[in-house]
Design a protein around this motif. Structure first.
Motif, mmCIF file in Angstrom:
data_model
loop_
_atom_site.group_PDB
_atom_site.id
_atom_site.type_symbol
_atom_site.label_atom_id
_atom_site.label_comp_id
_atom_site.label_asym_id
_atom_site.label_seq_id
_atom_site.Cartn_x
_atom_site.Cartn_y
_atom_site.Cartn_z
ATOM 1 N N UNK A 57 0.852 -1.195 0.000
ATOM 2 C CA UNK A 57 0.000 0.000 0.000
ATOM 3 C C UNK A 57 0.881 1.235 0.000
ATOM 4 N N UNK A 58 0.379 2.268 -0.674
ATOM 5 C CA UNK A 58 1.138 3.526 -0.676
ATOM 6 C C UNK A 58 0.207 4.619 -0.221
ATOM 7 N N UNK A 59 0.717 5.548 0.577
ATOM 8 C CA UNK A 59 -0.188 6.573 1.079
ATOM 9 C C UNK A 59 -0.342 7.726 0.089
ATOM 10 N N UNK A 127 -7.119 1.922 0.100
ATOM 11 C CA UNK A 127 -8.115 2.172 -0.955
ATOM 12 C C UNK A 127 -7.383 2.302 -2.282
ATOM 13 N N UNK A 128 -7.835 1.514 -3.265
ATOM 14 C CA UNK A 128 -7.185 1.545 -4.581
ATOM 15 C C UNK A 128 -8.120 2.157 -5.606
ATOM 16 N N UNK A 129 -7.576 2.518 -6.723
ATOM 17 C CA UNK A 129 -8.386 2.940 -7.861
ATOM 18 C C UNK A 129 -8.981 4.324 -7.689
ATOM 19 N N UNK A 134 -9.575 10.560 -2.946
ATOM 20 C CA UNK A 134 -10.596 11.148 -2.081
ATOM 21 C C UNK A 134 -10.499 10.567 -0.671
ATOM 22 N N UNK A 135 -10.228 9.265 -0.576
ATOM 23 C CA UNK A 135 -10.147 8.629 0.748
ATOM 24 C C UNK A 135 -8.980 9.202 1.540
ATOM 25 N N UNK A 136 -7.894 9.485 0.832
ATOM 26 C CA UNK A 136 -6.712 10.023 1.521
ATOM 27 C C UNK A 136 -6.968 11.453 2.005
#
Ligand code: ATP
Length: 550
Positions: A57-59, A127-129, A134-136
């Motif tokens: 995962x990447x932030x 969260x991907x894609x 937006x999630x970040x």
């Protein structure tokens, strides 16, 4: 649960003292008090990462997202933010100031904890894609809504990867050693093997540093080469056999294979597997479980193509679509783990023997290497490597262990410096950090007839006094002021060195210098005497026929 405010206060205390010893002692005192999970998180953050190296995962919460949230919370205009940034030179400080000006205060404020904040960031990172960005932003918003100015300052610094407390890696390791009464050398070794200071700190607290070992899918730092100044030196004066390996001009990768999974990691320890899907098959066939080191190159017509071709590949979003246009080959030159056995401490001679026994095929190849014992054969090996289209040699001691993260004299690189040009500065930009108040990044050009065409941009390698002088000069000779960036009169000539010329649509010349470094200000040259686009074109053509160079 340990509060984020205490973490911020500890970092602030560390940043306030100039004494390295005191910094280490302060940090050690803080770390010692943390329970395991918080210790893991704090130590990872201290290295400027939210997630340990190699985490799938990447932030990726960048500058723009941070500024967007800060503006939203404070109502600050673009101009206010950029002025504030120019004044402070650090986004963490900007965050502290803007958070203090928040327009709304949450109804109830729960104190931020290390675990709580981390959980939120970690969840956002998964969260991907489409919804990922937006999630970040949403996670960041919740945190900055709750944060006090000092907490916001260090939260933003963690997210932008630079804590600016004056404690780099070695001293962080010392702090962990001091916190848990462990020998610094054991902490260092464990950190080199795990590349995860959080994990190392937990091992140190449990007294289990000795169990640290290489782990699949936990990339660790690469061994690097020093510069060869004199071929005789590589042979150690007396006749000693060394391994002369071709120096491929591409990107370095570390390969991990275990179970049905293959992963490729870059030098920054990022997972780059997805960019090279065609390598998966041959890497799976190589051996059932291993960690190897190598260089990835663009491979056209049975020889390595210039680095610029590989760059096209690295930039593409759909790697399969370009796999056909820009094929790659991966040249492996070292084997660091095979099945359950760590090979780092074996001599290169033995690691190479085991590497050669693997099932090479397809685009995964064994790096060309030759044992040589005298200067003449070394020179011949150099010419042969150039003849094969490679940059030169990396000369390696056969008795050397693999030293992660070290640049020593056990490996020596030998390549010709590619060239230098005299270029005219046409744009100047403010730098970052301690260069925030000065124009230290220069865009430069060469002559195409009577027009100047941009060929690159370099961060100044000049002395502070020279930069200060140039800043004054450029401010007085600005023809268009675009805020951070000033278009300036073409009056200053710089001598730049670089490693290659690539084709590029980024600049109007159609070319870009690779890794330009400013050598000096050519006060002895007028702008009219600067280099021309023809010279750049000639250099570009020359590098395509490496045999002409030798
Ligand atoms: P450095 O990598 O030493 O920091 P750099 O990025 O400027 O410097 P170079 O000076 O061109 O790179 O050379 C070193 C790089 O050469 C290595 O990092 C590696 O990526 C590459 N390389 C190519 N072939 C080999 C090889 N056979 N052994 C080791 N490194 C190699």
């Amino acid at each position: 649960m340990p509060r984020w405010a205490e973490f911020a206060a500890a970092l602030d205390a560390v940043s306030r003292t100039a004494s390295k010893r005191e910094k280490v002692a302060l940090l050690a005192g803080y770390l010692r008090r943390l329970p395991e999970e918080a210790l893991r998180i704090a130590c990872t953050y201290l290295t400027g990462r939210v997630l340990p190296a190699g985490d799938p995962d990447k932030l990726q919460i960048g500058w723009a997202a941070v500024v967007e949230v800060l503006q939203d919370l404070s109502g600050a205009s673009d101009r206010e933010v950029s002025e504030l940034y120019l004044r402070r030179g650090d986004l963490g400080d900007v965050a502290a100031e803007l958070v203090a000006r928040r327009r709304t205060v949450p109804l109830f404020r729960e104190p931020l904890t290390l675990e709580g904040a981390h959980e939120r960031l970690r969840r956002a990172a998964t969260v991907r894609g489409k919804g990922a960005a937006a999630a970040r932003v949403a996670a960041l918003r919740v945190l900055l809504e709750q944060a006090q100015p000092m907490e916001a300052k260090y939260l933003v610094r963690v997210l932008t990867g630079d804590l600016r407390i004056g404690l780099k890696e070695g001293l962080l390791e010392e702090a962990v050693a001091e916190a848990f009464d462990a020998p610094p050398a054991a902490v260092r070794r464990a950190d080199l093997l795990c590349s995860d200071l959080g994990e190392v700190a937990c091992l140190a607290r449990r007294g289990e540093l000795g169990t640290a070992s290489l782990r699949y899918f936990r990339p660790f730092r690469f061994m690097l080469a020093g510069n060869l100044s004199d071929p005789a030196e590589a042979l150690g004066g007396a006749a000693r056999e060394v391994l002369a390996e071709d120096k491929y001009d591409g990107v370095r990768v570390q390969v991990h294979r275990h179970g049905s999974r293959v992963a490729l990691y870059s030098r920054t320890l990022d997972d780059v597997t997805a960019s090279f899907p065609e390598l998966e098959d041959p890497l799976l066939r190589l051996a059932p479980a291993y960690i190897a080191d190598g260089e990835l190159v663009a491979w056209v017509g049975d020889r390595a193509a210039p680095f610029s071709r590989l760059q096209q590949r690295l930039r593409r979003l759909d790697p399969l679509a370009v796999a056909a246009d820009v094929p790659v080959a991966l040249f492996l030159f070292d084997l660091l783990k095979l099945e359950g056995e760590d090979l780092l401490d074996l001599p290169l001679r033995e690691r190479r023997r085991r590497l050669e026994a693997l099932a090479f095929g397809g685009s995964v190849r064994l790096a060309a290497a030759e044992r040589v014992g005298d200067t003449r054969s070394l020179q011949e090996a150099f010419r042969a490597a150039r003849g094969r289209g490679n940059e030169g040699l990396v000369v390696k001691r056969l008795d050397a262990p693999y030293q992660p993260g070290r640049r020593g004299r056990l490996w020596l690189k030998w390549k010709e410096p590619f060239g230098t040009l005299d270029v005219v500065v046409v744009g100047a930009e403010y730098g970052h950090g301690k260069r925030a108040g000065v124009l230290s990044d220069y865009t430069f050009a060469v002559w195409d007839g009577d027009r100047l065409r941009v060929v690159g941009k370099a961060y100044s390698g000049l002395a502070d006094a020279e930069i200060a002088e140039l800043t004054q000069f450029f401010l007085q000779h600005t023809v268009r002021d675009l805020g951070r960036f000033k278009v300036v009169e073409p009056r200053v000539v710089l001598e730049v060195a670089f490693d290659a010329v690539s084709r590029s649509d980024r600049h109007d010349s159609g070319y870009a210098l690779r890794f330009p470094r400013i050598l000096r200000v050519r006060t002895d040259k007028t702008p009219q005497q600067a280099s021309t686009l023809e010279e750049v074109e000639a250099l570009y053509r020359r590098q395509r026929q490496p045999e002409d160079l030798t």
